[in-house]
Write a protein that holds these residues in place. Structure first.
Motif, PDB file in Angstrom:
ATOM      1  N   GLU A  98      -0.635   8.879   9.079  1.00 59.40           N
ATOM      2  CA  GLU A  98      -0.178   8.198  10.293  1.00 59.40           C
ATOM      3  C   GLU A  98       0.748   7.047   9.914  1.00 59.40           C
ATOM      4  O   GLU A  98       0.672   5.934  10.433  1.00 59.40           O
ATOM      5  N   ALA A  99       1.645   7.345   8.969  1.00 60.73           N
ATOM      6  CA  ALA A  99       2.505   6.332   8.374  1.00 60.73           C
ATOM      7  C   ALA A  99       3.554   5.826   9.362  1.00 60.73           C
ATOM      8  O   ALA A  99       4.133   6.601  10.127  1.00 60.73           O
ATOM      9  N   ASP A 100       3.791   4.514   9.313  1.00 58.99           N
ATOM     10  CA  ASP A 100       4.873   3.949  10.110  1.00 58.99           C
ATOM     11  C   ASP A 100       6.182   4.098   9.325  1.00 58.99           C
ATOM     12  O   ASP A 100       6.174   4.496   8.156  1.00 58.99           O
ATOM     13  N   PRO A 101       7.320   3.799   9.942  1.00 55.27           N
ATOM     14  CA  PRO A 101       8.607   4.023   9.281  1.00 55.27           C
ATOM     15  C   PRO A 101       8.801   3.237   7.988  1.00 55.27           C
ATOM     16  O   PRO A 101       9.652   3.584   7.170  1.00 55.27           O
ATOM     17  N   ASP A 102       8.027   2.172   7.798  1.00 53.26           N
ATOM     18  CA  ASP A 102       8.200   1.344   6.602  1.00 53.26           C
ATOM     19  C   ASP A 102       7.243   1.710   5.466  1.00 53.26           C
ATOM     20  O   ASP A 102       7.228   1.059   4.427  1.00 53.26           O
ATOM     21  N   ALA A 103       6.428   2.752   5.650  1.00 50.88           N
ATOM     22  CA  ALA A 103       5.414   3.104   4.659  1.00 50.88           C
ATOM     23  C   ALA A 103       6.025   3.594   3.351  1.00 50.88           C
ATOM     24  O   ALA A 103       7.115   4.179   3.325  1.00 50.88           O
ATOM     25  N   LEU A 104       5.312   3.349   2.264  1.00 48.67           N
ATOM     26  CA  LEU A 104       5.703   3.842   0.941  1.00 48.67           C
ATOM     27  C   LEU A 104       4.936   5.128   0.668  1.00 48.67           C
ATOM     28  O   LEU A 104       3.700   5.118   0.599  1.00 48.67           O
ATOM     29  N   VAL A 125       0.860  -1.175   0.000  1.00 48.79           N
ATOM     30  CA  VAL A 125       0.000   0.000   0.000  1.00 48.79           C
ATOM     31  C   VAL A 125       0.902   1.232   0.000  1.00 48.79           C
ATOM     32  O   VAL A 125       1.826   1.342   0.819  1.00 48.79           O
ATOM     33  N   ALA A 126       0.659   2.139  -0.924  1.00 50.37           N
ATOM     34  CA  ALA A 126       1.445   3.373  -1.016  1.00 50.37           C
ATOM     35  C   ALA A 126       0.485   4.560  -1.109  1.00 50.37           C
ATOM     36  O   ALA A 126      -0.600   4.457  -1.683  1.00 50.37           O
ATOM     37  N   TYR A 127       0.905   5.671  -0.532  1.00 49.17           N
ATOM     38  CA  TYR A 127       0.124   6.899  -0.609  1.00 49.17           C
ATOM     39  C   TYR A 127       0.863   7.865  -1.525  1.00 49.17           C
ATOM     40  O   TYR A 127       2.068   8.100  -1.370  1.00 49.17           O
ATOM     41  N   ILE A 128       0.126   8.423  -2.486  1.00 50.42           N
ATOM     42  CA  ILE A 128       0.739   9.308  -3.481  1.00 50.42           C
ATOM     43  C   ILE A 128      -0.082  10.594  -3.547  1.00 50.42           C
ATOM     44  O   ILE A 128      -1.279  10.563  -3.836  1.00 50.42           O
ATOM     45  N   GLY A 186       9.912   3.198   2.449  1.00 49.88           N
ATOM     46  CA  GLY A 186      10.252   2.721   3.776  1.00 49.88           C
ATOM     47  C   GLY A 186      11.129   3.736   4.485  1.00 49.88           C
ATOM     48  O   GLY A 186      10.810   4.925   4.520  1.00 49.88           O
ATOM     49  N   ARG A 187      12.247   3.304   4.995  1.00 49.24           N
ATOM     50  CA  ARG A 187      13.112   4.174   5.782  1.00 49.24           C
ATOM     51  C   ARG A 187      14.103   4.962   4.924  1.00 49.24           C
ATOM     52  O   ARG A 187      14.897   5.740   5.449  1.00 49.24           O
ATOM     53  N   ASP A 188      14.073   4.752   3.625  1.00 48.27           N
ATOM     54  CA  ASP A 188      15.008   5.436   2.726  1.00 48.27           C
ATOM     55  C   ASP A 188      14.308   6.559   1.977  1.00 48.27           C
ATOM     56  O   ASP A 188      13.365   6.333   1.237  1.00 48.27           O
ATOM     57  N   GLY A 189      14.780   7.788   2.165  1.00 48.71           N
ATOM     58  CA  GLY A 189      14.203   8.923   1.453  1.00 48.71           C
ATOM     59  C   GLY A 189      15.020   9.243   0.213  1.00 48.71           C
ATOM     60  O   GLY A 189      16.033   8.624  -0.067  1.00 48.71           O
ATOM     61  N   VAL A 190      14.585  10.241  -0.525  1.00 46.97           N
ATOM     62  CA  VAL A 190      15.300  10.689  -1.720  1.00 46.97           C
ATOM     63  C   VAL A 190      15.583  12.177  -1.554  1.00 46.97           C
ATOM     64  O   VAL A 190      14.675  12.968  -1.323  1.00 46.97           O
TER      65      VAL A 190
END
Length: 270
Positions: A86-92, A70-73, A104-108
């Motif tokens: 209310e995203a957890d650290p692993d959310a897309l 599940v991803a929010y865009i 997840g935990r990696d940003g751009v």
């Protein structure tokens, strides 16, 4: 006493149910969902928005299933999207129409150039001056641009604000990315759209099918990259012309759809 015959589902409703069942049976599925106007009703304070409880319950169930993402865009900045989902650290998460990405935990990193930073500063100055002089408008700061909100204005007043915003932005640069959404006009120094975000998500998750739902004109970029013949499903929420295959009336209908999809996906992965 006359008995009323039970309503017969429309052909489009039947087709959507069939598409959801087929989607639920795919090996690896991605749900890419717009937030405001799709999962959550619009509110006066953007950071107070929350998705409907039924939608959240269904998405929680879907996220717990194997090979299901599940991803929010959204057009929201990533920092705002993190709060309202209310995203957890692993959310897309895809923010700012595809400019900001959090897998997840990696940003751009945005890594704005000096020219982009200078243009952004000037853009904020001219749009800030416009909003300060126009009652009923609000300036939203985004990572690579600004949005002028005018939801509290009437139709004619709103048109005048949009025209003034175009003129103000044009005085800064003729290379801005411009998006005209629901009661908001946005100007960005860097271009990206929700279609770009969906393609990045598809690549990251290696999904065999993608479902995308959205209500705004900016969501049409997302619908444009879907592959209906390969199992993708596009759902337009509300009125307006669209390239999506299907349409739902509002956030409540989306929540019901997600509950049905969660049931079907649970059955197919059991």
């Amino acid at each position: 006493m006359t008995e009323t015959a039970p309503a017969t589902p429309s052909a489009s409703a039947v087709a959507l149910v069939d598409a959801l069942r087929a989607f639920a049976s795919e090996e690896r599925v991605l749900l890419a969902l717009d937030f405001d106007g799709t999962l959550a009703p619009f509110v006066d304070r953007p950071k107070a928005a929350r998705m409907l409880p039924q939608a959240k319950e269904a998405l929680d169930r879907l996220e717990a299933l194997p090979n299901t993402w599940v991803a929010y865009i959204s057009g929201r900045p990533l920092s705002s999207l993190e709060i309202v989902t209310e995203a957890d650290p692993d959310a897309l998460l895809i923010g700012s129409h595809g400019v900001e990405i959090r897998f997840g935990r990696d940003g751009v990193s945005l890594d704005l150039s000096i020219d982009e930073q200078e243009t952004l500063q000037k853009l904020g100055d001219v749009l800030g001056a416009l909003v300060s002089s126009t009652e009923g408008t609000r300036l939203e700061t985004k990572p690579v641009g600004y949005g002028v909100h005018y939801r509290l204005l009437g139709e004619e007043e709103g048109k005048k604000v949009v025209e003034a915003a175009y003129a103000a932005a044009a005085s800064v640069s003729d290379k801005l990315t411009i998006r005209d959404g629901k009661d908001i006009i946005e100007f960005s120094v860097r271009g990206a759209n929700k279609g770009d975000g969906i393609e990045r998500l598809r690549e990251y998750t290696k999904a065999t099918a993608v479902l995308f739902a959205g209500d705004d004109v900016t969501d049409e970029d997302g619908f444009a990259v879907l592959r209906p013949g390969a199992g993708d499903v596009g759902i337009k929420v509300g009125e307006g012309e669209t390239a999506a295959q299907f349409r739902l009336a509002d956030e409540t209908a989306v929540a019901t759809m997600l509950s049905l999809l969660a049931d079907a996906r649970q059955s197919s992965t059991a």
